[in-house]
Design an enzyme around this catalytic site. Sequence first.
Site, PDB file in Angstrom:
ATOM      1  N   ASP A 188      -6.715  -1.565   2.548  1.00 35.96           N
ATOM      2  CA  ASP A 188      -7.054  -0.513   3.489  1.00 35.96           C
ATOM      3  C   ASP A 188      -7.512  -1.194   4.772  1.00 35.96           C
ATOM      4  O   ASP A 188      -8.429  -2.018   4.733  1.00 35.96           O
ATOM      5  CB  ASP A 188      -8.219   0.281   2.871  1.00 35.96           C
ATOM      6  CG  ASP A 188      -8.328   1.680   3.410  1.00 35.96           C
ATOM      7  OD1 ASP A 188      -7.435   2.099   4.168  1.00 35.96           O
ATOM      8  OD2 ASP A 188      -9.310   2.346   3.050  1.00 35.96           O
ATOM      9  N   ASP A 199      -8.824  -0.174   8.522  1.00 42.78           N
ATOM     10  CA  ASP A 199      -9.249   0.948   9.359  1.00 42.78           C
ATOM     11  C   ASP A 199      -9.743   0.445  10.700  1.00 42.78           C
ATOM     12  O   ASP A 199     -10.526  -0.515  10.751  1.00 42.78           O
ATOM     13  CB  ASP A 199     -10.421   1.690   8.700  1.00 42.78           C
ATOM     14  CG  ASP A 199     -10.016   2.446   7.446  1.00 42.78           C
ATOM     15  OD1 ASP A 199      -8.872   2.919   7.388  1.00 42.78           O
ATOM     16  OD2 ASP A 199     -10.861   2.550   6.531  1.00 42.78           O
ATOM     17  N   ARG A 249       0.840  -1.198   0.000  1.00 50.17           N
ATOM     18  CA  ARG A 249       0.000   0.000   0.000  1.00 50.17           C
ATOM     19  C   ARG A 249       0.874   1.246   0.000  1.00 50.17           C
ATOM     20  O   ARG A 249       1.811   1.346   0.780  1.00 50.17           O
ATOM     21  CB  ARG A 249      -0.881  -0.015   1.250  1.00 50.17           C
ATOM     22  CG  ARG A 249      -1.556   1.290   1.600  1.00 50.17           C
ATOM     23  CD  ARG A 249      -2.825   1.469   0.800  1.00 50.17           C
ATOM     24  NE  ARG A 249      -3.383   2.798   0.996  1.00 50.17           N
ATOM     25  CZ  ARG A 249      -4.261   3.106   1.938  1.00 50.17           C
ATOM     26  NH1 ARG A 249      -4.691   2.184   2.769  1.00 50.17           N
ATOM     27  NH2 ARG A 249      -4.721   4.326   2.040  1.00 50.17           N
ATOM     28  N   ARG A 302      -7.091   1.028  -4.102  1.00 51.50           N
ATOM     29  CA  ARG A 302      -6.058   0.640  -3.144  1.00 51.50           C
ATOM     30  C   ARG A 302      -5.939  -0.877  -3.003  1.00 51.50           C
ATOM     31  O   ARG A 302      -6.928  -1.596  -3.131  1.00 51.50           O
ATOM     32  CB  ARG A 302      -6.275   1.286  -1.785  1.00 51.50           C
ATOM     33  CG  ARG A 302      -7.544   0.982  -1.071  1.00 51.50           C
ATOM     34  CD  ARG A 302      -8.636   2.042  -1.081  1.00 51.50           C
ATOM     35  NE  ARG A 302      -8.292   3.410  -1.312  1.00 51.50           N
ATOM     36  CZ  ARG A 302      -7.975   4.290  -0.366  1.00 51.50           C
ATOM     37  NH1 ARG A 302      -7.898   3.922   0.883  1.00 51.50           N
ATOM     38  NH2 ARG A 302      -7.736   5.532  -0.675  1.00 51.50           N
TER      39      ARG A 302
HETATM   40  N1  ROI Z   1     -15.531   2.138  -1.540  1.00 53.30           N
HETATM   41  C1  ROI Z   1     -15.849   0.888  -1.170  1.00 53.30           C
HETATM   42  N2  ROI Z   1     -16.924   0.296  -1.694  1.00 53.30           N
HETATM   43  N3  ROI Z   1     -15.118   0.192  -0.257  1.00 53.30           N
HETATM   44  C2  ROI Z   1     -14.017   0.751   0.315  1.00 53.30           C
HETATM   45  O1  ROI Z   1     -13.362   0.088   1.146  1.00 53.30           O
HETATM   46  C3  ROI Z   1     -13.650   2.054  -0.047  1.00 53.30           C
HETATM   47  N4  ROI Z   1     -12.567   2.664   0.504  1.00 53.30           N
HETATM   48  C4  ROI Z   1     -12.237   3.919   0.208  1.00 53.30           C
HETATM   49  C5  ROI Z   1     -13.039   4.753  -0.738  1.00 53.30           C
HETATM   50  C6  ROI Z   1     -12.123   5.289  -1.837  1.00 53.30           C
HETATM   51  C7  ROI Z   1     -13.663   5.890   0.046  1.00 53.30           C
HETATM   52  N5  ROI Z   1     -14.111   4.007  -1.358  1.00 53.30           N
HETATM   53  C8  ROI Z   1     -14.451   2.728  -0.988  1.00 53.30           C
HETATM   54  O2  ROI Z   1     -11.203   4.465   0.801  1.00 53.30           O
END
Ligand code: ROI
Length: 164
Positions: free
Chosen positions: A100, A102, A87, A97
Amino acid sequence: MTTPSTIAYIGLGSNLSEPIEQVKNAIKAIENITRSTVISVSSLYLSKPMGPQDQDDYINAVLCLETSLSAIELLDALQTIENEFGRVRKENRWGARILDLDIILFGNQVINSERLIIPHYGMTEREFVLIPLAEISPLLQLPNGQKITFLSQKISANSMIKLS
Ligand code: ROI
């Protein structure tokens, strides 16, 4: 004295380089975080991108972790995993990405620091967070008392597909 443990919820997302494998491998990596135990993992969901639409659909999931790390120590561990998965941070905030990770919730803590905002600032508007969270923890309440069942029933599933 033993360090008290906290129940944390982590959101996982990927839309690049075989995202199903990325998310499954990320779950394995999270299982190896020190002083922490994965309690449960949601199904994987295929979701439409939030933000710019000129990117592939995402794979999303949420897991529940019991940890005796602090929130910042957990963030460090998750960012180490994101970096191992290739990443590149800060490149395109709303773009595609590889991985991610979080922290969505960390016990009942409310944190507003430079590195960390908990509960996750976007969670109540994101079907790909609320619906997997309600799947694994239907009795959950946010620190402000809002019930996950209420929030997840209120949000549109936005054609999200449950995969497994
Ligand atoms: N959209 C979806 N469906 N799932 C995500 O994990 C995700 N993550 C993001 C952004 C770009 C906001 N859009 C996303 O960071």
